[in-house]
Design a protein around this motif. Sequence first.
Motif, mmCIF file in Angstrom:
data_model
loop_
_atom_site.group_PDB
_atom_site.id
_atom_site.type_symbol
_atom_site.label_atom_id
_atom_site.label_comp_id
_atom_site.label_asym_id
_atom_site.label_seq_id
_atom_site.Cartn_x
_atom_site.Cartn_y
_atom_site.Cartn_z
ATOM 1 N N GLU A 261 -3.787 -7.089 -17.686
ATOM 2 C CA GLU A 261 -3.905 -8.531 -17.924
ATOM 3 C C GLU A 261 -2.997 -9.343 -17.014
ATOM 4 N N SER A 262 -1.849 -8.773 -16.707
ATOM 5 C CA SER A 262 -0.873 -9.515 -15.909
ATOM 6 C C SER A 262 -1.326 -9.660 -14.467
ATOM 7 N N GLY A 263 -2.230 -8.790 -14.063
ATOM 8 C CA GLY A 263 -2.678 -8.837 -12.678
ATOM 9 C C GLY A 263 -1.723 -8.133 -11.721
ATOM 10 N N LEU A 264 -0.620 -7.641 -12.245
ATOM 11 C CA LEU A 264 0.322 -6.912 -11.391
ATOM 12 C C LEU A 264 -0.248 -5.543 -11.068
ATOM 13 N N ARG A 265 0.149 -5.028 -9.901
ATOM 14 C CA ARG A 265 -0.336 -3.722 -9.543
ATOM 15 C C ARG A 265 0.768 -2.677 -9.639
ATOM 16 N N CYS A 266 0.364 -1.498 -10.035
ATOM 17 C CA CYS A 266 1.294 -0.380 -10.100
ATOM 18 C C CYS A 266 0.857 0.589 -9.005
ATOM 19 N N PRO A 267 1.736 1.102 -8.200
ATOM 20 C CA PRO A 267 3.197 0.938 -8.231
ATOM 21 C C PRO A 267 3.735 -0.172 -7.333
ATOM 22 N N GLN A 268 2.863 -0.889 -6.605
ATOM 23 C CA GLN A 268 3.388 -1.889 -5.668
ATOM 24 C C GLN A 268 4.301 -2.916 -6.324
ATOM 25 N N ASP A 269 3.820 -3.503 -7.429
ATOM 26 C CA ASP A 269 4.603 -4.553 -8.069
ATOM 27 C C ASP A 269 5.556 -3.998 -9.119
#
Lengths: 346, 346
Positions: free
Chosen positions: A246-254
């Motif tokens: 939901e946050s739109g963050l990417r793992c592992p980049q963010d």
Amino acid sequence: MGTVSNVLTGAAVVSPERRERVLTVIRDSGYHPNFVARSLKLRQTRILGMVLADITNPFFAQMVRGAEDAALKRNYVLLTFNTDDHVEREKHAFSVLRSQRVDGILLVVAPGPKKPSHILDMLKTGGPLVCLDRVPPGLKVDSVTVGNFAATRECVRHLIALGHRRIGIVAGNLNLQTGRERLNGYLAALRDAGIKVAPELIRKGDFHMESGYQLGLELLLSKRRPTALFVSNNLMTIGVMRALAESGLRCPQDLALAIFDDMPATQVLQPPLTAVAQPAYTIGQRGADLLMDRIESKLADRAPVTIRLAGELKIRESTTGSRPGKGDSNLEPRVLGGGGKIPLSI
Amino acid sequence: MGTVSNVLTGAAVVSPERRERVLTVIRDSGYHPNFVARSLKLRQTRILGMVLADITNPFFAQMVRGAEDAALKRNYVLLTFNTDDHVEREKHAFSVLRSQRVDGILLVVAPGPKKPSHILDMLKTGGPLVCLDRVPPGLKVDSVTVGNFAATRECVRHLIALGHRRIGIVAGNLNLQTGRERLNGYLAALRDAGIKVAPELIRKGDFHMESGYQLGLELLLSKRRPTALFVSNNLMTIGVMRALAESGLRCPQDLALAIFDDMPATQVLQPPLTAVAQPAYTIGQRGADLLMDRIESKLADRAPVTIRLAGELKIRESTTGSRPGKGDSNLEPRVLGGGGKIPLSI
DNA sequence: GTGAAAGCGCTAACAG
DNA sequence: CTGTTAGCGCTTTCAC
């Protein structure tokens, strides 16, 4: 008839022909020896009680499986009870189990009062009891647990070695030994590395999905969000993954992600998750064997046996896929296992 | 003493003061009524046997939980047995369970011979038996199952509605009713749509992870690979996901994916998976209630009761995230539930 | 070697 | 209303 009993149990010698006659009659009359009567006489049911939080949690399911397999090998069976970590249900389970005259109990203790009467009673009356995964605080009992502290510390050290400094934690229920030990492992790793603990990065959950979601969202949306996150168990991880999506963050980049409790599914997530794998099956197995040893008093009056099993850190792409801003790029993490062949596809 | 029994069971009236005296003595002597003796006398243990494939599979774990909750409400407890779908272990379980004199058995039958003697025996001697999830072929038994055929057909129709024509299936163990019904549902959907069945798109697995991986890989790497894939259960899905990651193909752009058996984890996969959710908990619950009704002969001699529960199609991004080449883009799929808020992040 | 008999703790039937 | 007693099916002791 005494002779029949002798044939079945092999307690005394019976002449071959008589023995044969008994056996054939048994076979084609569809006779099943009555364990209830035998239990009454022998004061021994060959039933093991197993009281746990929730069999629906794959971790506990594995434990049950381990215990059952061990029990079956020695001709015991398992009577299970889910408590959802409610002491009242645990008490009820104990009451029923004792009435059913189970030979012993495997217990994953629920958080509760310091002096849980049902457990003390059990111990006092010499009822065989083995605690699994957690031990009621301040009690001397046989137990099989996992080195939560060491495993978590190792896991967080791995994050630190990758260059992370702002490392968040979604902690579990701190009324539970496991929750406390994992939090302490996290704190120890930071302290050892001389990293100051940031209280806003420590969120206290309850080991369930929803708290993982809520706390994960809070952490991810906070102003100075962590660059890495440790989640204290499998269920909360699912919640955190939802928050992450939901946050739109990417793992592992963010955000680098490492969790406690490996599951079959964590290896197929994109990216595969770095995780501490627990020997759940073995906990159940060793626990059941310990319990049966007690029951058969092979251990005589030996003081409580405490078995600690090690968790295993499985390093995967959710942590190794990228480095935080100013991290040492020449600092290669130890790869302890798993996930080697799967390409990074996000 | 008869009076004590009367106090406990409430079978006869006891004077208040005597009653009180008995109760206090019981309380502070730590007395637990001996169910073993009671069971012997009453020929009734209040124990339900539950024989299933593998509690480690979340689907069955849910079922067990449902059954246990239902049982507890009516003062029964559950004795579980894992068979790993081996008839031999099922036979052994039955033998032990009957010796333990359980009041009835909940059975997830293993694939095996047409005339399984242990089951026929049980039925013949009037032992209460309820089959869950699957029914042994050709037997008239109480059962609670899922409408596999209809649910799978609906699911594959959904794929067809999206414009897919080359739809593959990783089928389950066809010795199992569930495996057959799901395959038939797939075939029916194709037939209804006038799509010719391509034998090379039908792969026969065994409901376990490894076969999902192998067959998934074969399908994905084949020359004319499908544009959509239906996987017949949760475990094989994990294998297929692994194959998908290795293949480098993306879902849903390169391949739409729909599966049978929703799991908590399938919603957090990227993309979330379209899945048929089974009412696992309810199967266990209804099954246990049906069994207890039989035991207490509330059903008298009513003919076998067969309960069919519906699966529910949860449409998510793994199928709706894109369309096959020449698909109708104005053909909006019905969204039956789930996944609405999560953005497409691949 | 074999058969008879007591007793495990409870419930239900019965006499008081 | 209360106390006594038989018997559930097994194991185990004991006399034969």
